[in-house]
Write an enzyme that holds these catalytic residues in place. Structure first.
Site, PDB file in Angstrom:
ATOM      1  N   PHE A 118       0.956  -1.165   0.165  1.00 21.60           N
ATOM      2  CA  PHE A 118       0.171   0.095   0.076  1.00 21.60           C
ATOM      3  C   PHE A 118       0.895   1.282   0.168  1.00 21.60           C
ATOM      4  O   PHE A 118       1.180   1.894  -0.850  1.00 21.60           O
ATOM      5  CB  PHE A 118      -0.806  -0.031   1.307  1.00 21.60           C
ATOM      6  N   ASN A 133       7.931  -9.643  -1.486  1.00 23.68           N
ATOM      7  CA  ASN A 133       7.737 -11.245  -1.606  1.00 23.68           C
ATOM      8  C   ASN A 133       6.203 -11.287  -1.853  1.00 23.68           C
ATOM      9  O   ASN A 133       5.729 -12.325  -1.935  1.00 23.68           O
ATOM     10  CB  ASN A 133       8.090 -11.788  -0.354  1.00 23.68           C
ATOM     11  N   ILE A 170      12.788 -10.598   2.590  1.00 25.60           N
ATOM     12  CA  ILE A 170      13.677  -9.822   3.307  1.00 25.60           C
ATOM     13  C   ILE A 170      14.391 -10.807   4.315  1.00 25.60           C
ATOM     14  O   ILE A 170      15.559 -10.462   4.713  1.00 25.60           O
ATOM     15  CB  ILE A 170      13.305  -8.421   3.846  1.00 25.60           C
ATOM     16  N   ALA A 177       7.187  -4.996   5.921  1.00 30.57           N
ATOM     17  CA  ALA A 177       6.962  -5.400   7.040  1.00 30.57           C
ATOM     18  C   ALA A 177       5.975  -6.290   7.098  1.00 30.57           C
ATOM     19  O   ALA A 177       5.164  -6.374   6.244  1.00 30.57           O
ATOM     20  CB  ALA A 177       6.806  -4.166   8.128  1.00 30.57           C
ATOM     21  N   GLN A 178       5.661  -6.940   8.077  1.00 29.54           N
ATOM     22  CA  GLN A 178       4.626  -7.639   8.731  1.00 29.54           C
ATOM     23  C   GLN A 178       3.772  -6.396   9.305  1.00 29.54           C
ATOM     24  O   GLN A 178       4.227  -6.151  10.590  1.00 29.54           O
ATOM     25  CB  GLN A 178       5.027  -8.998   9.700  1.00 29.54           C
ATOM     26  N   TYR A 238       4.212  -5.952  17.419  1.00 24.94           N
ATOM     27  CA  TYR A 238       4.524  -5.223  16.205  1.00 24.94           C
ATOM     28  C   TYR A 238       5.060  -3.780  16.592  1.00 24.94           C
ATOM     29  O   TYR A 238       6.284  -3.326  16.092  1.00 24.94           O
ATOM     30  CB  TYR A 238       3.343  -4.848  15.521  1.00 24.94           C
ATOM     31  N   ARG A 279      -7.422   8.610  16.351  1.00 22.88           N
ATOM     32  CA  ARG A 279      -6.503   8.466  15.805  1.00 22.88           C
ATOM     33  C   ARG A 279      -5.948   9.603  14.938  1.00 22.88           C
ATOM     34  O   ARG A 279      -7.062  10.509  14.790  1.00 22.88           O
ATOM     35  CB  ARG A 279      -6.214   7.347  14.903  1.00 22.88           C
TER      36      ARG A 279
HETATM   37  P1  NAD Z   1       1.401  -3.365   3.336  1.00 26.41           P
HETATM   38  O1  NAD Z   1       1.271  -4.851   4.150  1.00 26.41           O
HETATM   39  O2  NAD Z   1       0.508  -3.037   2.349  1.00 26.41           O
HETATM   40  O3  NAD Z   1       3.090  -3.342   2.783  1.00 26.41           O
HETATM   41  C1  NAD Z   1       3.949  -4.134   3.294  1.00 26.41           C
HETATM   42  C2  NAD Z   1       4.781  -4.647   2.040  1.00 26.41           C
HETATM   43  O4  NAD Z   1       5.931  -5.420   2.468  1.00 26.41           O
HETATM   44  C3  NAD Z   1       3.902  -5.796   1.279  1.00 26.41           C
HETATM   45  O5  NAD Z   1       4.053  -5.209  -0.281  1.00 26.41           O
HETATM   46  C4  NAD Z   1       4.378  -7.073   1.674  1.00 26.41           C
HETATM   47  O6  NAD Z   1       4.131  -7.812   0.427  1.00 26.41           O
HETATM   48  C5  NAD Z   1       5.834  -6.778   1.706  1.00 26.41           C
HETATM   49  N1  NAD Z   1       6.309  -7.785   2.417  1.00 26.41           N
HETATM   50  C6  NAD Z   1       6.059  -8.292   3.759  1.00 26.41           C
HETATM   51  N2  NAD Z   1       6.603  -9.080   4.233  1.00 26.41           N
HETATM   52  C7  NAD Z   1       7.782  -9.164   3.401  1.00 26.41           C
HETATM   53  C8  NAD Z   1       9.017  -9.948   3.586  1.00 26.41           C
HETATM   54  N3  NAD Z   1       9.316 -10.992   4.663  1.00 26.41           N
HETATM   55  N4  NAD Z   1       9.944  -9.895   2.434  1.00 26.41           N
HETATM   56  C9  NAD Z   1       9.626  -8.998   1.503  1.00 26.41           C
HETATM   57  N5  NAD Z   1       8.471  -8.253   1.454  1.00 26.41           N
HETATM   58  C10 NAD Z   1       7.478  -8.503   2.466  1.00 26.41           C
HETATM   59  O7  NAD Z   1       1.412  -2.271   4.571  1.00 26.41           O
HETATM   60  P2  NAD Z   1       1.609  -0.947   4.694  1.00 26.41           P
HETATM   61  O8  NAD Z   1       0.502  -0.364   5.472  1.00 26.41           O
HETATM   62  O9  NAD Z   1       1.900  -0.058   3.220  1.00 26.41           O
HETATM   63  O10 NAD Z   1       2.902  -0.677   5.422  1.00 26.41           O
HETATM   64  C11 NAD Z   1       4.176  -0.029   4.863  1.00 26.41           C
HETATM   65  C12 NAD Z   1       5.204   0.284   6.013  1.00 26.41           C
HETATM   66  O11 NAD Z   1       4.738   1.293   6.781  1.00 26.41           O
HETATM   67  C13 NAD Z   1       5.434  -1.005   6.944  1.00 26.41           C
HETATM   68  O12 NAD Z   1       6.562  -0.895   7.479  1.00 26.41           O
HETATM   69  C14 NAD Z   1       4.421  -0.484   8.339  1.00 26.41           C
HETATM   70  O13 NAD Z   1       5.173  -1.038   9.411  1.00 26.41           O
HETATM   71  C15 NAD Z   1       4.674   0.896   8.032  1.00 26.41           C
HETATM   72  N6  NAD Z   1       3.587   1.672   8.706  1.00 26.41           N
HETATM   73  C16 NAD Z   1       2.176   1.594   8.208  1.00 26.41           C
HETATM   74  C17 NAD Z   1       1.146   2.421   9.027  1.00 26.41           C
HETATM   75  C18 NAD Z   1      -0.257   2.389   8.353  1.00 26.41           C
HETATM   76  O14 NAD Z   1      -1.186   3.144   8.786  1.00 26.41           O
HETATM   77  N7  NAD Z   1      -0.556   1.501   7.024  1.00 26.41           N
HETATM   78  C19 NAD Z   1       1.562   3.017   9.964  1.00 26.41           C
HETATM   79  C20 NAD Z   1       2.786   3.096  10.559  1.00 26.41           C
HETATM   80  C21 NAD Z   1       3.737   2.257   9.837  1.00 26.41           C
END
Ligand code: NAD
Length: 335
Positions: free
Chosen positions: A29, A50, A70, A93-94, A160, A227
């Site tokens: 995302f 991945n 990763i 990230a997860q 997390y 939030r």
């Molecule tokens: P998301 O799940 O859409 O994106 C995470 C991406 O990482 C995905 O494309 C997934 O396929 C990939 N991924 C997951 N595990 C992997 C692995 N082991 N190896 C390679 N790729 C892997 O989530 P997001 O909301 O887009 O989050 C992106 C980043 O922002 C993350 O680090 C998350 O912790 C951080 N974050 C998000 C929010 C939020 O509100 N969405 C808030 C704070 C921080």
């Protein structure tokens, strides 16, 4: 974006060559919007993902995808050797609090050890800088004062939050001990197009998706929890600004304003024409009740401020979801 794109392009190693960047999680995302912003700024972009929660459909066709995990340190170094990025934006990230509560060890394997692999790949292949996607909500825990600034103590309530925070320390030590520039962007709650409405993280995507499909969104707890919601395009812009600024620094990427879950429900009901009453269920464990982040430091040092307010952002998100649903319906009808 002003002249940031120009700054970033000229920061490339060879004269006249675009800066080479690598985005982990670039098919997800937030990561996919970061990729779009980097490509729009004229950069050469590779992606490591991945595809667990990310998808090819999210990915900008101008970016090169390396479909690896990763957690696989050797594969990661091979990709870094091949791509030779000057800068890495680490978004992978997860990202589910619930899954981290169910399986803390798996969460740490991806979010701590996987991030350490990314940092190590940077060190081994001479990457100049890493931008890290941290979290300003889950890592802080229940705040002792508001708005939360970057000096607020971190008392995470979920694995997390703890894992995301642990990596901030690694970023600091890689800068101090190994000379890798690092900038930490602590996101608040991010929303916007491409957020998965079937996930369990983004309340806006979930509510809007269910409302448009005639489903029943569930509000956990009283719905009075508050939030700070940032539109994803603004987050992508923070990642562009951090290309050339903020070495060794951590920044909140928040709005300084909070909205309740009930408030979101009502705004989205209006935008989608949803008329059913709210349904409530028990509060979720590990959830912070009220948090919002000050963005003063990001404003002063990165020149970043959010540009899309919540009303405009919700409108854009619902519009995007409607268009996607219409395209899916058309595709089904055409079959
Ligand atoms: P998301 O799940 O859409 O994106 C995470 C991406 O990482 C995905 O494309 C997934 O396929 C990939 N991924 C997951 N595990 C992997 C692995 N082991 N190896 C390679 N790729 C892997 O989530 P997001 O909301 O887009 O989050 C992106 C980043 O922002 C993350 O680090 C998350 O912790 C951080 N974050 C998000 C929010 C939020 O509100 N969405 C808030 C704070 C921080």
């Amino acid at each position: 974006m002003g002249n940031v794109g120009a700054d970033a392009r000229t920061a490339g190693r060879g004269a006249g060559r675009p800066m080479r960047v690598l985005v982990t999680g670039g098919a997800g995302f937030i990561g996919s919007h970061v990729v779009d912003a980097y490509i729009a700024a004229g950069l050469d972009v590779a992606v490591v993902d991945n595809l667990t929660t990310g998808s090819r459909a999210n990915l900008n066709p101008a970016a090169r995808l390396h479909e690896i995990d990763i957690r696989d340190a050797d594969a990661l170094v091979r990709v870094f050797e091949q791509e030779r990025p000057e800068l890495v934006s680490h978004q992978a990230a997860q990202a589910s609090v619930r899954l981290s509560m169910e399986n803390p060890s798996q969460d740490a394997q991806i979010n701590v050890l996987g991030s350490l692999n990314v940092l190590e790949a940077c060190r081994k292949t001479g990457v100049r800088k890493l931008i890290y996607a941290g979290t300003g909500g889950a890592s802080v825990g229940e705040p002792s004062y508001l708005p939360v600034d970057e000096d607020h103590p971190a008392n995470p309530l979920s694995p997390y939050g703890a894992d995301k925070h642990a990596v901030e320390h690694y970023c600091y030590l890689y800068q101090q001990s190994f000379g890798l520039e690092t900038t930490i962007l602590r996101y608040s709650n991010i929303y916007g197009p491409r957020q998965d409405p079937r996930g369990e993280a983004g309340v806006i995507a979930i509510f809007a998706g269910l409302m448009l499909a005639g489903g029943q969104p569930v509000v956990y707890g009283t719905g009075e929890q508050e939030r700070d919601y940032v539109y994803v395009g603004d987050v992508a812009r923070a990642n562009v600004l951090a290309l050339t600024r903020g070495a060794g620094r951590m920044y909140n990427v928040g709005t300084g304003v909070s909205v309740s879950v009930n408030g979101l429900f009502d705004r989205l009901a209006e935008l989608t024409g949803y008329t059913q009453a709210r349904k409530h269920a028990a509060a979720l464990p590990g959830e912070v009740f009220r948090i919002y982040l000050t963005n003063d430091r990001a404003r002063d040092e990165l020149g970043w401020l959010p540009e899309v307010d919540i009303d405009e952002g919700l409108r854009l998100t619902v519009e995007h979801m409607r268009a996607k649903l219409a395209a899916q319906a058309k595709e089904k009808g055409g079959r």
